[in-house]
Enzyme design. Structure first.
Site, PDB file in Angstrom:
ATOM      1  N   ASP A 171       0.819  -1.210   0.000  1.00  0.00           N
ATOM      2  CA  ASP A 171       0.000   0.000   0.000  1.00  0.00           C
ATOM      3  C   ASP A 171       0.853   1.260   0.000  1.00  0.00           C
ATOM      4  OD1 ASP A 171      -2.493   1.589   0.372  1.00  0.00           O
ATOM      5  OD2 ASP A 171      -1.527   2.059   2.271  1.00  0.00           O
ATOM      6  N   ARG A 178      -0.141   6.511  -6.830  1.00  0.00           N
ATOM      7  CA  ARG A 178      -1.434   7.127  -7.121  1.00  0.00           C
ATOM      8  C   ARG A 178      -1.378   8.634  -6.960  1.00  0.00           C
ATOM      9  NH1 ARG A 178      -4.524   4.852  -2.722  1.00  0.00           N
ATOM     10  NH2 ARG A 178      -6.190   6.240  -3.418  1.00  0.00           N
ATOM     11  N   SER A 193      -6.734   0.596   0.024  1.00  0.00           N
ATOM     12  CA  SER A 193      -5.626   1.220   0.744  1.00  0.00           C
ATOM     13  C   SER A 193      -5.941   1.326   2.233  1.00  0.00           C
ATOM     14  CB  SER A 193      -5.349   2.617   0.165  1.00  0.00           C
ATOM     15  OG  SER A 193      -4.393   3.313   0.934  1.00  0.00           O
TER      16      SER A 193
END
Length: 438
Positions: A171, A178, A193
């Site tokens: 993550d 991202r 996430s």
């Protein structure tokens, strides 16, 4: 690792609206974490997910695969004198302005004998970070080992600390990607996430506070509800009792936004006072957390009134090296903004107040930036209040006087004052989502 796949084939599959299999997802997340999938390839796949979405089964497997890249915490050793297991409860907020709820909430729930392993984060942009706020308390430390977390839960009942690097390392890598590829808004990726870390944390019950409004990540109700349903589904599928409250974030919570100022307000709540909206949300979330571990029908206000929640707070702060009696940092500079007209305050934009607090030094633009403990905004009025021209509306607090003009700029147009009475206030809690709703 399972059999290799061609990542370009997976990108095309998702780009064209197909579903990734469990084996494909497991391979992809493991290969990406280990560096075998290039950043530009995962960027393309993240964009395909943003545009095409994912099914419940895909999101569930994506989350499980991220959890599998790291360790899982285990609190099953927490028992009562009779040997029965003590169930744990946790809360996650999607972030807002003045959202200090974790600070009074964790000790309040712990005061009922329910261990609260609250793994929290730092602020970024206009939303404040729980760890940044608590570090305003002299001596308090955010980083604990897993053994220290377990020991403190057993002895004190509540821990607020940083998540260790061992929880869902995939993550951390994907989140950074991202952030720089325009894919932060993907609901499947947001939900996985958040929930990968919460499920890996090992809590038995989880309550989600999903903010809606100008000061929230989700600006409209439909998006917030979709995120809440996705996260409740992920928790439920993982065996975690999960509920979500959708709560209003057009207006800042309470009368403070910042670090030390929010700690002070949280202590006021724990002492049986504090702003009504902070108390209302703290109590509502506490009731949900307690119900999640089988303590339904409890009125959490009782332990705010009788001092038990405050006792838990003091024990929690002390256990992490803090001094609950120490004076909190005070700003070197303060600047008061006054009302430009007389009338009723009908709007105070949460996002603008959050940006102002950030510019004053309470937040950061990059994860490595320092924050000022004493920086923030104190509000002297909230929507619905009657104000007089020239009366204080808010006080800006900072250690760097040069920050004040930019904070003022952020607040231009953030407040509306009108003649007559204020419209009915929006409900603080908009809706509740449970496993039955998905």
């Amino acid at each position: 690792m399972s059999a290799d796949y061609d990542v370009v084939d997976l990108i095309r599959l998702k780009r064209d609206g197909g579903a990734l299999s469990h084996a494909q997802i497991d391979w992809l997340i493991t290969a990406y974490t280990e560096g075998a999938v290039a950043e530009e390839q995962m960027s393309a796949l993240a964009m395909a997910i943003l545009l095409r979405g994912m099914s419940r089964a895909e999101i569930r497997q994506w989350t499980a695969a991220m959890i599998a890249t790291g360790e899982r915490m285990d609190f099953r050793s927490l028992t009562r004198p009779d040997g029965s297991r003590r169930l744990t409860a946790d809360k996650h907020s999607t972030g807002g302005v003045g959202d200090k709820i974790t600070l009074p909430l964790a000790p309040l729930v712990a005061s009922y004998g329910v261990p609260v392993p609250q793994l929290s984060g730092r602020g970024l942009g206009h939303t404040g970070g729980t760890l940044d706020k608590l570090e305003a308390v002299p001596g308090w430390r955010a980083s604990l080992t897993n053994a220290e977390v377990l020991e403190q839960l057993d002895a004190v009942g509540a821990v607020i600390c940083a998540a260790g690097p061992g929880l869902a390392p995939a993550d951390k890598k994907l989140y950074a990607l991202r952030d720089v590829t325009g894919t932060v808004e993907s609901i499947p990726l947001i939900a996985s996430s958040i929930m990968s870390k919460k499920i890996a944390e090992g809590t038995d019950a989880l309550v989600l506070d999903v903010k809606v409004g100008t000061g929230a990540f989700m600006k409209n109700y439909d998006d917030a509800a979709a995120l809440a349903r996705t996260m409740v589904a992920l928790g439920t599928d993982a065996g975690v009792t999960t509920t979500a409250l959708l709560t209003e974030m057009d207006t800042p919570l309470g009368l403070t936004a910042g670090n030390a100022v929010e700690v002070q307000e949280s202590v006021e709540v724990l002492a049986g006072g504090g702003p009504g909206d902070v108390v209302e949300l703290t109590v509502a979330l506490a009731a949900e957390m307690l119900a999640g571990v089988g303590l339904s029908g409890v009125d959490p206000r009782e332990n705010l009134r009788n001092g038990k929640a405050m006792d838990s707070w003091r024990a929690m702060i002390t256990a992490q090296g803090g001094d609950p009696d120490a004076a909190l940092p005070q700003p070197r500079h303060q600047h008061t903004i006054t009302a430009e007209a007389s009338g009723t305050l009908i709007r105070m934009d949460a996002y603008a107040v959050g940006i102002a607090a950030w510019r004053l030094g309470a937040g950061r633009a990059r994860k490595e930036d320092p924050v000022q403990a004493a920086a923030g905004v104190r509000l002297h009025a909230k929507p619905g209040d009657t104000v007089q021209a020239g009366a204080p509306l808010m006080t800006l607090c900072t250690d760097d006087q040069q920050r004040i003009p930019r904070a003022e700029q952020a607040l231009a147009g953030a407040v509306d004052i009108a003649a007559g009475s204020a419209p009915a206030a929006a409900a603080l809690i908009k809706s509740r989502i449970t496993a039955a709703d998905i």
